[in-house]
Design a protein around this motif. Sequence first.
Motif, short mmCIF file in Angstrom:
data_model
loop_
_atom_site.label_atom_id
_atom_site.label_comp_id
_atom_site.label_asym_id
_atom_site.label_seq_id
_atom_site.Cartn_x
_atom_site.Cartn_y
_atom_site.Cartn_z
N VAL A 149 -16.58 -47.32 -34.31
CA VAL A 149 -17.08 -47.45 -32.96
C VAL A 149 -18.38 -48.23 -32.99
O VAL A 149 -19.06 -48.27 -34.02
N GLU A 150 -18.72 -48.87 -31.90
CA GLU A 150 -20.00 -49.57 -31.81
C GLU A 150 -21.13 -48.59 -31.51
O GLU A 150 -20.90 -47.51 -30.95
N ALA A 151 -22.32 -48.99 -31.86
CA ALA A 151 -23.49 -48.16 -31.59
C ALA A 151 -23.56 -47.83 -30.09
O ALA A 151 -23.30 -48.69 -29.24
N GLY A 152 -23.88 -46.58 -29.83
CA GLY A 152 -23.92 -46.10 -28.45
C GLY A 152 -22.62 -45.48 -27.98
O GLY A 152 -22.58 -44.84 -26.93
N GLY A 153 -21.58 -45.65 -28.77
CA GLY A 153 -20.28 -45.10 -28.41
C GLY A 153 -20.12 -43.64 -28.80
O GLY A 153 -21.06 -42.99 -29.27
N SER A 154 -18.91 -43.14 -28.60
CA SER A 154 -18.61 -41.72 -28.84
C SER A 154 -17.33 -41.57 -29.66
O SER A 154 -16.44 -42.42 -29.61
N LEU A 155 -17.29 -40.49 -30.41
CA LEU A 155 -16.10 -40.08 -31.14
C LEU A 155 -16.01 -38.56 -31.09
O LEU A 155 -17.03 -37.87 -30.99
N ARG A 156 -14.80 -38.05 -31.21
CA ARG A 156 -14.59 -36.60 -31.28
C ARG A 156 -13.78 -36.28 -32.52
O ARG A 156 -12.67 -36.80 -32.69
N LEU A 157 -14.33 -35.44 -33.35
CA LEU A 157 -13.63 -34.99 -34.55
C LEU A 157 -13.02 -33.62 -34.28
O LEU A 157 -13.59 -32.81 -33.56
N SER A 158 -11.88 -33.38 -34.91
CA SER A 158 -11.21 -32.08 -34.82
C SER A 158 -10.91 -31.57 -36.22
O SER A 158 -10.74 -32.36 -37.16
N CYS A 159 -10.86 -30.26 -36.35
CA CYS A 159 -10.55 -29.66 -37.64
C CYS A 159 -9.80 -28.36 -37.39
O CYS A 159 -10.33 -27.45 -36.74
N ARG A 160 -8.59 -28.27 -37.90
CA ARG A 160 -7.81 -27.05 -37.75
C ARG A 160 -7.89 -26.25 -39.03
O ARG A 160 -7.75 -26.79 -40.13
N ILE A 161 -8.05 -24.96 -38.88
CA ILE A 161 -8.05 -24.05 -40.02
C ILE A 161 -6.78 -23.22 -39.98
O ILE A 161 -6.35 -22.78 -38.91
N PHE A 162 -6.15 -23.04 -41.12
CA PHE A 162 -4.96 -22.21 -41.17
C PHE A 162 -4.86 -21.58 -42.55
O PHE A 162 -5.54 -21.97 -43.49
N GLY A 163 -4.04 -20.53 -42.62
CA GLY A 163 -3.83 -19.82 -43.87
C GLY A 163 -4.79 -18.67 -44.09
O GLY A 163 -4.88 -18.15 -45.21
N TYR A 164 -5.54 -18.26 -43.04
CA TYR A 164 -6.47 -17.16 -43.22
C TYR A 164 -5.93 -15.89 -42.59
O TYR A 164 -5.04 -15.95 -41.74
N THR A 165 -6.48 -14.76 -42.98
CA THR A 165 -6.11 -13.48 -42.37
C THR A 165 -6.72 -13.42 -40.98
O THR A 165 -7.93 -13.57 -40.83
N TYR A 166 -5.90 -13.22 -39.99
CA TYR A 166 -6.32 -13.40 -38.60
C TYR A 166 -7.51 -12.54 -38.22
O TYR A 166 -8.35 -12.95 -37.41
N SER A 167 -7.65 -11.37 -38.78
CA SER A 167 -8.72 -10.46 -38.38
C SER A 167 -10.08 -10.84 -38.96
O SER A 167 -11.10 -10.32 -38.52
N ARG A 168 -10.11 -11.74 -39.89
CA ARG A 168 -11.37 -12.11 -40.53
C ARG A 168 -12.17 -13.04 -39.64
O ARG A 168 -11.62 -13.95 -39.02
N LYS A 169 -13.49 -12.81 -39.58
CA LYS A 169 -14.38 -13.64 -38.80
C LYS A 169 -15.09 -14.62 -39.71
O LYS A 169 -15.41 -14.32 -40.85
N PHE A 170 -15.35 -15.81 -39.16
CA PHE A 170 -15.97 -16.82 -40.02
C PHE A 170 -16.80 -17.81 -39.23
O PHE A 170 -16.59 -18.02 -38.03
N SER A 171 -17.74 -18.40 -39.92
CA SER A 171 -18.52 -19.51 -39.39
C SER A 171 -17.86 -20.81 -39.82
O SER A 171 -17.23 -20.88 -40.88
N MET A 172 -18.04 -21.84 -39.00
CA MET A 172 -17.49 -23.16 -39.33
C MET A 172 -18.57 -24.21 -39.15
O MET A 172 -19.53 -24.01 -38.40
N ALA A 173 -18.39 -25.31 -39.83
CA ALA A 173 -19.45 -26.32 -39.84
C ALA A 173 -18.89 -27.71 -40.03
O ALA A 173 -17.75 -27.90 -40.49
N TRP A 174 -19.72 -28.68 -39.69
CA TRP A 174 -19.50 -30.08 -40.02
C TRP A 174 -20.60 -30.52 -40.96
O TRP A 174 -21.79 -30.27 -40.71
N PHE A 175 -20.21 -31.18 -42.04
CA PHE A 175 -21.12 -31.82 -42.97
C PHE A 175 -20.82 -33.31 -42.98
O PHE A 175 -19.75 -33.74 -42.53
N ARG A 176 -21.74 -34.10 -43.51
CA ARG A 176 -21.45 -35.51 -43.72
C ARG A 176 -22.04 -35.93 -45.06
O ARG A 176 -22.98 -35.31 -45.57
#
Length: 125
Positions: free
Chosen positions: A12-39
């Motif tokens: 994208v050009e400077a000043g523009g926008s992007l949207r990243l997505s991340c799906r998590i799967f394979g975990y025990t549904y009752s467990r709570k967790f924090s999520m993050a973006w790194f670069r």
Amino acid sequence: QVQLAESGGGSVEAGGSLRLSCRIFGYTYSRKFSMAWFRQYPGEVREGVAVIDADGKTSYADSVKGRFTVSRDNAKDTLYLQMNSLKPEDTAIYYCAAEFRLDLTVATMTSPPYWGQGTQVTVSS
């Protein structure tokens, strides 16, 4: 086995926008967790960009405050990063991450055990 899968990177050009997505799967549904973006810049270690904890509380690196927004849709098991007003210095590989702790922040989520494969974001001037 916990797995993370990102999508949404690109160029994208400077000043523009992007949207990243991340799906998590394979975990025990009752467990709570924090999520993050790194670069990661070439030749450097990964740095935290944004964290959202299990209760939806967010924290950001100073370099992206006011421009990036992290969110999660628990019903879809998906994490998002809306990136606005992009700058050339935002060019990097972006990774999503997860850790089974409730109240992490960008300062404390330093070594999450689960990572996505990374997606390239390129911002041209």
